[in-house]
Design an enzyme around this catalytic site. Structure first.
Site, PDB file in Angstrom:
ATOM      1  N   GLU A 134       0.815  -1.216   0.000  1.00 60.55           N
ATOM      2  CA  GLU A 134       0.000   0.000   0.000  1.00 60.55           C
ATOM      3  C   GLU A 134       0.850   1.268   0.000  1.00 60.55           C
ATOM      4  OE1 GLU A 134      -3.010  -0.221  -0.633  1.00 60.55           O
ATOM      5  OE2 GLU A 134      -3.533  -2.267  -0.063  1.00 60.55           O
TER       6      GLU A 134
ATOM      7  N   HIS B  80       1.665   1.177  -4.209  1.00 61.94           N
ATOM      8  CA  HIS B  80       0.762   2.153  -4.815  1.00 61.94           C
ATOM      9  C   HIS B  80       1.259   3.588  -4.627  1.00 61.94           C
ATOM     10  CE1 HIS B  80      -2.034  -0.893  -5.874  1.00 61.94           C
ATOM     11  NE2 HIS B  80      -2.442  -1.154  -4.650  1.00 61.94           N
TER      12      HIS B  80
END
Length: 685
Positions: free
Chosen positions: A409, A413
């Site tokens: 995460e 990303h």
């Protein structure tokens, strides 16, 4: 066996999400804020039924009507009295024996007639999500195909409109293609304009899901009275504007205030968020969550955020391909109170708007109480591993997955730059100096104007990005500093690395369940991503990953996957390093052709080569274990206080939680769902 992927076993795992302690630690004001955000999320979550398929809402209403009058135990007694067994699959007979049918036979028969055929159909157009002949999607009318989706995207780009909160309906009038772009909004049936575009006409209208969007706004308005600060108030105001008028720009503005709201006790996000289930990859599914911060685990993630600027340069692409400034995000561990949508992830990195993520920032959340129950595994149900790996896997899967989620995460990303030339011709990079590390030549492609990652890479965008983030997690979990942040040192740290990589290659094999040979398509972004990684690591050779077919102890086909831990830091790291760099270069430079060729090549499931993946898919289906379902609590206002009601982790508890979710207006909600479905029924004939 071919169709077994379309059946769910009766003994599917069901677990309750425990949020009792976290909720009780909230102040009365925070509990009120959480309550109204939860109400908004639950109303909005019903939109997913309308987005999925024409029969979904009717199935929901049918079940609600049955169980509102009879608890599962009472219905079981009625079924037994009628001679139906506990394993009974003739659902029609059960409906006919229900009290709801006996009280309103005409209405129940009508409901049944609306959903019975597609409920059981295994025709290609009805058994799976897809476009045209490949499946069904209520994001598009039934006569739309991939070419229509691509054409509509061109139109939307030309008008600088986002597809996130839209659906597309096609008709033909006097031989001319006519498209209706519907914006989700509380304002009803308002035409925003009619546009001639190439050889077609596009009408843009507000009012999709109007009843539900209005309910969402009403509850967000109430939540505003309990907001903790100005950022939360402004955030909610912009969300209300977005959901009232159908403005994605307003939602982006609300997301900006959300990013600025650092370290809230009650965290939430709501809107049309993930595009995984749009066959074209541009339209967002409605999602809303409300959660409470877990302070102990959040401290570890805060450490990871503090180390991010040291870890980012470790990633295998040149500095020019990384964001100019790393905007330190919030990264918290949360206990979920409410998660309304089609599924509950283990972690989230949002918002998904590239322009905001690149220049203004984002937030990461890890959902702690989801992790606690979602990945618990029983040894006797653990497939495709050698016996001597199973105990190790069970012991370290949770801790290793926690590390993977954090890296995936935050630095997956959250990393990487998109090269952009804006509408005014301004570049966010030096086009005379930035070179492609794969070729050594100056880069020759980039994003222009209103183009985004989703609009350019469309059908592969979601899975490709999940694959890139998973690779970042695998690559950086080899870093001792990262492992130390999560409390893993020495031999324990090595076990975490081994199980993290082992879990990934096993997940790649399990991912074959979500591949459809008939349409040569993948139905789940994360599982496609993990299969691609398995292919990359198998291709690395040198005995890093072993995959062999065999016969199980039960005499049925089986398979075993192995990982040589001594080669993770050499063969494995090099393979991921090379692949990850390619993924980032194609993404940064908007090289759709190169990125698609790379990704679709590794995504191919064939019977050729060293491994017969089509046959392995049959083995995976034969031995698959259904994914767990989660039971979530409800909240109610009692006097001046908020009451939390939790349910047992069972089918009965799950059903009861849904039956009690809309205590004041269940019948109105169901009537509106039926009306929305009926209004568009001809669009899928």
């Amino acid at each position: 066996m071919v169709d077994s992927q379309y059946y769910l076993p009766n003994d599917i795992g069901i677990s309750a999400l425990d949020c009792r302690v976290a909720f009780r630690l909230l102040s009365p004001k925070e509990q009120m804020y959480a309550h109204y955000l939860s109400r908004a999320s639950w109303y909005g979550g019903l939109i997913v039924l309308i987005q999925t398929s024409p029969e979904s809402a009717n199935i929901y209403v049918l079940l609600q009507k049955i169980f509102r009058l009879q608890a599962p135990q009472q219905l079981e007694a009625a079924a037994t009295a009628a001679g139906l067994s506990t394993e009974e699959y003739q659902f029609k007979a059960l409906v006919w024996e229900s009290l709801a049918f006996k009280q309103s036979p005409g209405d129940m028969e009508t409901l049944w007639g609306c959903c019975c055929e597609p409920l059981y159909s295994l025709e290609d157009k009805q058994k799976q999500l897809g476009l045209g002949e490949k499946g069904i999607s209520a994001y598009f009318s039934g006569n739309c195909c991939l070419e229509d989706a691509e054409f509509a995207q061109k139109f939307l780009d030309s008008k600088n409109l986002s597809a996130y909160n839209t659906r597309l309906f096609k008709t033909e009038i006097d031989g001319k293609r006519c498209y209706e772009v519907r914006l989700a909004s509380g304002k009803s049936e308002v035409c925003c304009g009619k546009h001639e575009f190439e050889d077609s006409v596009f009408s843009v209208k507000r009012g999709d899901y109007a009843f539900l969007m209005e309910k969402v706004c009403q509850n967000l308005e109430k939540a505003k009275d309990y907001a903790a600060n100005e950022n939360q108030k402004r955030m909610l105001e912009e969300y209300i504007r977005s959901f009232t008028c159908g403005s994605v720009e307003a939602h982006k503005e609300g997301s900006r205030y959300w990013i600025k709201d650092k370290g809230p006790i009650v965290e939430s996000y709501i809107g049309f968020i993930e595009s995984y289930r749009d066959p074209f990859g541009s339209r967002g599914e409605f999602e809303g969550f409300v959660a409470v911060v877990n302070k102990a685990m959040s401290a570890r993630f805060a450490q990871l955020v503090s180390s991010a600027e040291v870890l980012l340069p470790e990633l295998p692409w040149p500095p020019a391909f990384e964001k100019d400034i790393f905007l330190k995000p919030d990264f918290t561990s949360l206990d979920v109170l409410t998660f309304a949508g089609s599924g509950i992830p283990a972690g989230i990195n949002i918002p998904n708007y590239d322009d905001i993520r690149q220049t203004e920032g984002f937030k990461n959340v890890s959902l702690g109480n989801v992790l606690a129950v979602a990945y618990a595994t029983q040894k006797d149900k653990l497939t495709f591993l050698e016996e001597n790996d199973k105990d190790l896997y069970i012991k370290w899967k949770g801790p290793s997955f926690e590390v993977q989620v954090g890296l995936h995460e935050l630095l997956g990303h959250g990393s990487g730059k998109l090269f952009v030339q804006d509408d005014k011709g301004k570049y966010n990079f030096d086009q005379t100096a930035v070179r492609n590390p794969e070729t050594g030549e100056l880069i020759s492609s980039w994003y222009k104007g209103s183009e985004t990652w989703d609009s350019k890479f469309s059908t592969i965008a979601s899975s490709y990005e999940e694959c890139r983030a998973e690779c970042v997690g695998l690559y950086l979990c080899l870093n001792k500093q990262v492992l130390s942040i999560f409390g893993h040192e020495g031999e324990d740290a090595e076990e975490v690395v081994y199980v993290n990589w082992l879990n990934m290659v096993r997940a790649g094999l399990l991912g074959l369940e979500f591949y459809t040979p008939e349409s040569k398509s993948w139905r789940q972004a994360h599982m496609q991503a993990r299969f691609v990684i398995l292919r990359v690591l198998l291709e690395a050779g040198e005995g890093l990953v072993g995959l062999r077919e065999c016969t199980g102890a039960d005499g049925r086909p089986d398979a075993v996957i192995t990982l040589d831990r001594s080669k993770i830091y050499t063969v494995g790291k090099s393979a991921i390093q090379r692949f990850l760099c390619k993924l980032q270069v194609h993404k940064s430079t908007a090289d759709v052709e190169g990125g698609r060729a790379l990704y679709e090549g590794y995504s191919a499931v064939t019977a050729d080569g060293t491994h017969n993946f089509l046959r392995l898919r049959e083995t995976v289906l034969l031995r698959k274990e259904a994914r767990k379902m989660f039971v979530q609590a409800n909240t109610y206002i009692k006097g001046d206080a908020v009451e939390l009601v939790e349910y047992e982790g069972s089918a009965a508890g799950l059903i009861q939680s849904f039956v009690e979710r809309f205590p004041d207006d269940a019948e109105e909600v169901e009537a509106q769902l039926r009306e929305m479905t009926c209004m568009d029924s001809s669009c899928w004939c």
